[in-house]
Design a protein around this motif. Structure first.
Motif, PDB file in Angstrom:
ATOM      1  N   VAL A 186       8.151   5.251  16.249  1.00 47.46           N
ATOM      2  CA  VAL A 186       7.691   3.903  15.926  1.00 47.46           C
ATOM      3  C   VAL A 186       7.046   3.350  17.187  1.00 47.46           C
ATOM      4  O   VAL A 186       7.731   3.133  18.192  1.00 47.46           O
ATOM      5  CB  VAL A 186       8.850   2.982  15.493  1.00 47.46           C
ATOM      6  CG1 VAL A 186       8.331   1.585  15.189  1.00 47.46           C
ATOM      7  CG2 VAL A 186       9.572   3.550  14.280  1.00 47.46           C
ATOM      8  N   GLY A 187       5.726   3.142  17.163  1.00 47.74           N
ATOM      9  CA  GLY A 187       5.091   2.698  18.397  1.00 47.74           C
ATOM     10  C   GLY A 187       3.687   2.168  18.235  1.00 47.74           C
ATOM     11  O   GLY A 187       3.214   1.938  17.118  1.00 47.74           O
ATOM     12  N   THR A 188       3.025   2.025  19.338  1.00 47.99           N
ATOM     13  CA  THR A 188       1.701   1.400  19.392  1.00 47.99           C
ATOM     14  C   THR A 188       0.647   2.201  18.638  1.00 47.99           C
ATOM     15  O   THR A 188      -0.232   1.627  18.004  1.00 47.99           O
ATOM     16  CB  THR A 188       1.264   1.249  20.869  1.00 47.99           C
ATOM     17  OG1 THR A 188       2.240   0.474  21.565  1.00 47.99           O
ATOM     18  CG2 THR A 188      -0.089   0.562  20.961  1.00 47.99           C
ATOM     19  N   VAL A 189       0.740   3.519  18.713  1.00 48.72           N
ATOM     20  CA  VAL A 189      -0.279   4.365  18.098  1.00 48.72           C
ATOM     21  C   VAL A 189       0.003   4.623  16.628  1.00 48.72           C
ATOM     22  O   VAL A 189      -0.887   4.527  15.785  1.00 48.72           O
ATOM     23  CB  VAL A 189      -0.399   5.710  18.853  1.00 48.72           C
ATOM     24  CG1 VAL A 189      -1.398   6.629  18.153  1.00 48.72           C
ATOM     25  CG2 VAL A 189      -0.825   5.469  20.297  1.00 48.72           C
ATOM     26  N   SER A 190       1.259   4.943  16.293  1.00 51.72           N
ATOM     27  CA  SER A 190       1.554   5.338  14.912  1.00 51.72           C
ATOM     28  C   SER A 190       3.019   5.163  14.571  1.00 51.72           C
ATOM     29  O   SER A 190       3.875   5.009  15.454  1.00 51.72           O
ATOM     30  CB  SER A 190       1.156   6.803  14.688  1.00 51.72           C
ATOM     31  OG  SER A 190       1.928   7.653  15.542  1.00 51.72           O
ATOM     32  N   TYR A 191       3.285   5.183  13.251  1.00 47.17           N
ATOM     33  CA  TYR A 191       4.638   5.269  12.714  1.00 47.17           C
ATOM     34  C   TYR A 191       4.745   6.645  12.057  1.00 47.17           C
ATOM     35  O   TYR A 191       3.940   6.983  11.188  1.00 47.17           O
ATOM     36  CB  TYR A 191       4.903   4.192  11.660  1.00 47.17           C
ATOM     37  CG  TYR A 191       4.620   2.769  12.105  1.00 47.17           C
ATOM     38  CD1 TYR A 191       4.891   2.344  13.406  1.00 47.17           C
ATOM     39  CD2 TYR A 191       4.088   1.836  11.205  1.00 47.17           C
ATOM     40  CE1 TYR A 191       4.636   1.043  13.799  1.00 47.17           C
ATOM     41  CE2 TYR A 191       3.844   0.536  11.594  1.00 47.17           C
ATOM     42  CZ  TYR A 191       4.110   0.134  12.888  1.00 47.17           C
ATOM     43  OH  TYR A 191       3.863  -1.156  13.281  1.00 47.17           O
ATOM     44  N   GLU A 192       5.748   7.425  12.468  1.00 46.29           N
ATOM     45  CA  GLU A 192       5.852   8.794  11.979  1.00 46.29           C
ATOM     46  C   GLU A 192       7.254   9.069  11.437  1.00 46.29           C
ATOM     47  O   GLU A 192       8.241   8.995  12.170  1.00 46.29           O
ATOM     48  CB  GLU A 192       5.542   9.783  13.108  1.00 46.29           C
ATOM     49  CG  GLU A 192       4.138   9.636  13.693  1.00 46.29           C
ATOM     50  CD  GLU A 192       3.904  10.519  14.900  1.00 46.29           C
ATOM     51  OE1 GLU A 192       4.665  11.495  15.061  1.00 46.29           O
ATOM     52  OE2 GLU A 192       2.986  10.227  15.681  1.00 46.29           O
ATOM     53  N   THR A 193       7.336   9.363  10.127  1.00 45.06           N
ATOM     54  CA  THR A 193       8.575   9.803   9.491  1.00 45.06           C
ATOM     55  C   THR A 193       8.229  11.046   8.674  1.00 45.06           C
ATOM     56  O   THR A 193       7.086  11.503   8.681  1.00 45.06           O
ATOM     57  CB  THR A 193       9.150   8.723   8.560  1.00 45.06           C
ATOM     58  OG1 THR A 193       8.357   8.626   7.372  1.00 45.06           O
ATOM     59  CG2 THR A 193       9.188   7.359   9.244  1.00 45.06           C
ATOM     60  N   ALA A 194       9.211  11.565   7.939  1.00 42.92           N
ATOM     61  CA  ALA A 194       8.926  12.723   7.085  1.00 42.92           C
ATOM     62  C   ALA A 194       7.997  12.343   5.948  1.00 42.92           C
ATOM     63  O   ALA A 194       7.293  13.182   5.389  1.00 42.92           O
ATOM     64  CB  ALA A 194      10.228  13.296   6.534  1.00 42.92           C
ATOM     65  N   LYS A 195       7.963  11.051   5.596  1.00 44.53           N
ATOM     66  CA  LYS A 195       7.179  10.590   4.458  1.00 44.53           C
ATOM     67  C   LYS A 195       5.799  10.078   4.845  1.00 44.53           C
ATOM     68  O   LYS A 195       4.936   9.919   3.987  1.00 44.53           O
ATOM     69  CB  LYS A 195       7.925   9.478   3.709  1.00 44.53           C
ATOM     70  CG  LYS A 195       9.175   9.942   2.983  1.00 44.53           C
ATOM     71  CD  LYS A 195       9.764   8.790   2.172  1.00 44.53           C
ATOM     72  CE  LYS A 195      10.976   9.265   1.372  1.00 44.53           C
ATOM     73  NZ  LYS A 195      11.556   8.155   0.570  1.00 44.53           N
ATOM     74  N   ARG A 196       5.595   9.771   6.109  1.00 41.83           N
ATOM     75  CA  ARG A 196       4.323   9.148   6.498  1.00 41.83           C
ATOM     76  C   ARG A 196       3.980   9.413   7.949  1.00 41.83           C
ATOM     77  O   ARG A 196       4.853   9.664   8.779  1.00 41.83           O
ATOM     78  CB  ARG A 196       4.386   7.642   6.249  1.00 41.83           C
ATOM     79  CG  ARG A 196       5.279   6.904   7.237  1.00 41.83           C
ATOM     80  CD  ARG A 196       5.291   5.423   6.993  1.00 41.83           C
ATOM     81  NE  ARG A 196       6.268   5.058   5.972  1.00 41.83           N
ATOM     82  CZ  ARG A 196       6.230   3.913   5.296  1.00 41.83           C
ATOM     83  NH1 ARG A 196       5.257   3.053   5.514  1.00 41.83           N
ATOM     84  NH2 ARG A 196       7.157   3.633   4.412  1.00 41.83           N
ATOM     85  N   SER A 197       2.704   9.350   8.220  1.00 35.88           N
ATOM     86  CA  SER A 197       2.187   9.291   9.576  1.00 35.88           C
ATOM     87  C   SER A 197       0.997   8.365   9.498  1.00 35.88           C
ATOM     88  O   SER A 197      -0.089   8.762   9.070  1.00 35.88           O
ATOM     89  CB  SER A 197       1.773  10.676  10.085  1.00 35.88           C
ATOM     90  OG  SER A 197       1.271  10.586  11.411  1.00 35.88           O
TER      91      SER A 197
END
Length: 578
Positions: A141-152
């Motif tokens: 979770v940050g400035t560039v992106s949100y990354e989980t198994a379901k989304r980037s």
């Protein structure tokens, strides 16, 4: 288990002003009246531009089953008889409610929080690389992106709103992720977006004057940053602090749990270390023998042996062939070479290393990950250099280096200029994008940072641009900002050329580069497109050479795309109303 209004009122410790059917199921937590759905609970937030209390009727019309307010007087004119709950702080209550609604996902993860004026993104992605290299699943979770198994997905806020944040953490927990690393912005901390998150470890890397238009003063800004340590961290949270930052060093007594300090050994010689009376007052992680002469750092990480044994005992993975004695203290030695340039990368690596070893990774695993980290865009990023085109036809053309840095605030600028002052090159050329719609103060302070470095930099030219061809409405340089820039340049007696457009500035600067020179593309939004435009212009000048060779550096970039300014204007326009 069904989540009811009665449960929610208990979690929030709320006063019940209007009592409806308290066993009604809560199906949504919302703070924007436009997006309330049937079964939702609407939290009235007092924002900078709008007050959610003015939209209570609209939320009811959308299907809200309850309202959570700060100001009880606002419900007197309410046209609905829905349940109304009163709390002291609806922002904090929103975070607590979101955590409750998503079943406290951070308890199932090792959440790593990072705050700093500069380097949050780099440190978080260094930590991500450490985890992935060690075979662990990790969300971001940050400035560039949100990354989980379901989304980037591309992020719009460094720290998202509390509901979004808890939703992201729940996605990670449901996918059996081991870790989550998140950047914690001062504004996000001030607005209590992180309030429901349980942190395994937290780091405070550095602080300089930033976001004063929001916080009002440096003291308020520091207080907001410290919320990660004072409010979000508890006695079970390991806290990592930069002991080279005097402001942060003074806050070390605020830590409730384990404290791990990092620093550059050159700032902590044997005499200084020997004078420290308490263990918690000296750094346990040190950078030694830092070599930046070629741009990419080579150094050793020293880890205090006593600290290592406290953390992991005598596990073989923690042992190393090297030991070093400094006065009364013994250290394990871990040689490291980074693939990202700059002194700031050394300090970010120390923070990421420290976070890693307090959250279950061995020093060897941490160093393996750091050695593989390849950096992020616009953080003193090497765009072009002879080594990047070696073995191609471009090697006959490229005999200089180009770096790209967002030059956002005094702290960031000092880090970048420190790196340049330690590098070997012939002459330096700086192309700077003046910051638009960020105020007079930041434009003055940014330029003032140049003054002490001028004798250390072999500066051949300084050019500035308004970037009128690449910025949108929300980043346009205002007359008073231009005036502040010009006044500051006169004050440090630095000649410069000013160009209205970024393309025009690049066209003028590129021919000045000579063998062995360095060009620094410096600036925030106005320079986001600088690297792309620079490489495109070089490719156009050499149509006989394969453009894709040099364009590789910006191939997967998020910022600086041709339509970025237009998209940003549309985004803010869409979020303006409630």
């Amino acid at each position: 288990m069904t989540k009811t209004l009665e449960n929610l009122a208990h979690v929030l410790g709320a006063a019940i002003l209007n009592r409806g059917e308290m066993q009604t199921e809560v199906k949504q937590i919302a703070f924007d009246s436009r997006y309330v759905t049937a079964g939702g609970v609407f939290f009235a937030i007092k924002g900078l531009e709008a007050d959610g209390h003015d939209y209570l009727d609209k939320a009811c019309a959308q299907g809200a089953i309850a309202l959570v307010v700060q100001d009880a007087a606002k419900i007197k004119s309410l046209q609905s008889s829905v349940t109304c709950l009163q709390v002291q702080d609806t922002r904090q209550a929103l975070a607590a409610a979101a955590n409750w609604f998503y079943d406290a996902p951070s308890k199932s993860l090792q959440v790593i929080g990072i705050t700093a004026s500069n380097g949050k993104t780099s440190t978080s992605l260094m930590y991500k690389t450490i985890a992935l290299t060690a075979g662990k699943e990790i969300g971001v979770v940050g400035t560039v992106s949100y990354e989980t198994a379901k989304r980037s997905e591309m992020s719009h806020l460094t720290t998202p709103d509390a509901v979004k944040l808890e939703q992201l953490l729940r996605e990670m927990a449901d996918s059996n992720y081991h870790y989550a690393v998140m950047e914690c912005s001062s504004i996000g901390l001030d607005q209590r977006r992180n309030y429901g998150v349980k942190y395994r470890a937290a780091a405070f890397n550095n602080i300089s004057r930033e976001h004063l238009d929001y916080h009002g003063s440096f003291a308020n800004y520091l207080q907001a940053k410290m919320r990660l340590i004072t409010d979000c961290a508890d006695e079970n949270t390991a806290v990592v602090l930069n002991f080279d930052d005097p402001v942060i060093y003074e806050q070390r007594a605020m830590v409730k749990g384990r404290l791990l300090g990092f620093a550059d050994l050159s700032n902590w010689p044997e005499q200084r270390l020997s004078q420290v009376q308490r263990e918690e007052d000296r750094p346990q992680v040190l950078a030694a023998d830092v070599d930046l002469s070629a741009g990419l750092p080579h150094f050793s990480i020293l880890l205090d042996c006593a600290t290592a044994q406290q953390l992991q005992g005598a596990q073989a993975a923690w042992q190393t062939a090297g030991r070093r004695q400094i006065g009364a203290y013994s250290y394990y030695v871990y040689p490291l070479s980074l693939q990202v340039p700059g002194y700031h990368s050394v300090m970010n690596a120390l923070s990421a290393f420290s976070l890693a070893i307090v959250s279950g990774f061995s020093p060897v695993e941490a160093c393996n990950g750091l050695a593989r980290y390849q950096g992020i865009e616009r953080r003193f990023q090497q765009i072009l250099a002879p080594v990047k085109v070696q073995g191609t036809a471009w090697q006959k053309v490229v005999d200089y280096q180009i770096y790209d840095d967002h030059f956002a605030n005094p702290g960031n600028i000092i880090f970048s200029l420190t790196s340049l002052s330690k590098m070997d090159y012939r002459h330096l050329h700086i192309l700077y994008a003046i910051r638009g719609k960020r105020g007079v103060t930041v434009n003055k302070e940014n330029i003032q940072q140049l003054a002490p470095f001028l004798p250390k930099l072999r500066l051949a030219s300084f050019s500035a641009t308004l970037s009128q061809d690449v910025v949108g409405h929300y980043d346009q340089v205002q007359a008073d900002e231009l005036g502040a820039f010009q006044e500051s340049m006169r004050a440090i007696n630095l000649p410069y050329k000013l160009y209205p457009t970024l393309k025009g500035a690049i066209k003028a600067v590129l021919p000045e580069l000579q063998p062995g020179d360095v060009l620094l593309l410096a600036g925030c939004q106005g320079m986001d497109a600088g690297a792309r435009l620079c490489l495109e212009q070089l490719a156009a000048q050499h149509p006989d050479l394969a453009a894709e060779v040099i364009m590789q550096a910006v191939k997967d970039r998020v910022c600086g795309q041709a339509n970025e300014a237009t998209d940003k204007d549309k985004l803010f326009a869409g979020e303006a109303g409630k």
